[in-house]
Structures are given as structure tokens and as C-alpha cells.
Design a protein around this motif. Structure first.
Motif: not given
Length: 231
Positions: A65-77
């Protein structure tokens, strides 16, 4: 006048029990969703800033995944973990307040971004003299010492007058490399983590608070002895 004795708390796994939730989330949901093939051991990344976790995984594993997708997943968690699930270390608010009332500067120094820290600070009504996030630091985060070196300087003190409480190997290494006295907090989530670079390893809130108080007195006594012998 000697620099003050200061105390720096890590957040995740010390101030709040978030590693009890982050570890299963990373192991069971986040890493399988962003990596193909082999998954990392959690100790490899615990204590690191999530953007640096992405860079590390991208270098060492097969990221999908892209860094943006990775960051979004962490932020949601993070919104769920900090806003709904974590518990504050019993007695922590009162202990921090007591230290500050006694004239001991206290900092929160974390790899988590400021908007995650703000959730915890607001939810549990916590106040610190300094809140420092590796996400805002212009340099490498834990296990490199820079975030602690900056925090110690901002507190108006020096490493040998600073007591740091950490729970991860990366965090312990960062504080140790900065020259601070390091107390490692052992709990179920880090039962097998190598904390050997710490000056002391403790378990449970009462043992932790007692160790911090004793470390403060030890630092003060050492500073007083040094001042007395310099004349």
C-alpha cells in the motif's frame, strides 16, 4: 544553580495500556493488510513513529500500500484505541501532578503524533510541562536519541538530571543514547522484550512511582555532591 531534575514519560505502554490494543491490531489486522508474505516481529517496530514504521517495512518487507493508505489505517485505529479503549495507568494523573507541584518538570515524550496525544490528554485531563512528539521532530525518531535530547533541552535541564520511563526496546535505547537515567516499565505486553539497556526494570504502578522518586533523590544527591566537591 544546578539544572532541575526532570521526568519524561513515554505514552504507549506506560502512561496508557495502548500496546495491549496496538499489538493485536498490528499483528492481526494492519500488517496482514499492508504486507505480502513475511510479517515483522512486533518488537522491531514498537516505539517507532508510524511514518518511520512504514519506511522500515518498505525497506525490510514487501509493502503493498502507499504511505497515505498506511497512515490512514493507523489513524483510524488510533481514534478507536485512544478514544474508547485505553485505560490510564492507575495513579498516573496524581503522580504527575505531585511531581509538578514539587517543582519537578514533567514531559510526555512519544513517537505518537500530536493529534493522538491530544486524545489521551483531553480524555484523562492530563497536564505536562512539555508535550513532545517524534512526529513533529525534525530528525530520526526512537531508537535514535534526538527526540529526547530536544525534550531535555526544552525542559531546561541536562541528560544526567533526567529520568525517563519507557517500555519498548526502541524507547529505552533512545533515552539511554541521550544520556538519561532510564526506568523500563515491564508489563504483559513486553514480557519478552529486551530492556537490558535500562538502568532499572520495574513492574506495576507502585513500583514504578517508587523508582521514579528514588531516582530523583539519587540524581539530586549526586548533583549536590558534585557541587560540594567543585569548590
Amino acid at each position: 544553580m544546578d539544572p532541575p531534575v526532570a521526568v519524561c514519560f513515554d505514552m504507549d505502554g506506560v502512561l496508557v495500556d495502548s500496546e495491549d490494543y496496538w499489538h493485536p491490531a498490528e499483528r492481526d489486522r494492519i500488517f496482514p493488510a499492508v504486507l505480502a508474505g513475511e510479517l515483522p516481529d512486533l518488537d522491531e517496530v514498537t516505539g517507532m513513529n508510524y511514518r518511520e514504521i512504514y519506511d522500515y517495512l518498505d525497506d525490510e518487507y514487501e509493502v503493498t500500500v502507499s504511505e497515505a493508505e498506511f497512515v490512514e489505517l493507523y489513524d483510524e485505529t488510533a481514534t478507536e484505541v485512544y478514544g474508547e479503549r485505553v485505560r490510564l495507568l492507575p495513579g498516573a494523573r496524581e503522580f504527575v501532578d505531585d511531581l509538578r507541584d514539587a517543582g519537578v518538570p514533567v514531559a510526555l515524550v512519544s513517537s505518537s503524533p500530536l493529534h493522538w496525544l491530544d486524545i489521551v490528554l483531553d480524555r484523562f485531563d492530563l497536564e505536562f510541562d512539555l508535550v513532545a512528539s517524534a512526529d513533529e521532530f525534525d530528525g530520526l525518531g526512537k531508537p535514535e536519541p534526538g527526540v529526547y535530547e530536544d525534550a531535555i533541552d526544552d525542559l531546561g535541564t541536562v541528560p544526567e538530571h533526567t529520568v525517563v520511563i519507557e517500555d519498548s526496546r526502541n524507547g529505552v535505547l533512545a533515552a539511554h543514547r541521550a544520556g538519561a537515567r532510564v526506568i523500563a516499565y515491564r508489563d504483559e505486553h513486553n514480557a519478552d522484550t529486551d530492556l537490558s539497556e535500562a538502568d532499572e526494570v520495574v513492574e506495576g504502578p507502585e513500583e514504578l512511582f517508587a523508582a521514579v522518586r528514588q531516582s530523583i533523590e539519587t540524581v539530586r544527591a549526586s548533583a549536590s555532591g558534585s557541587s560540594g566537591s567543585s569548590g
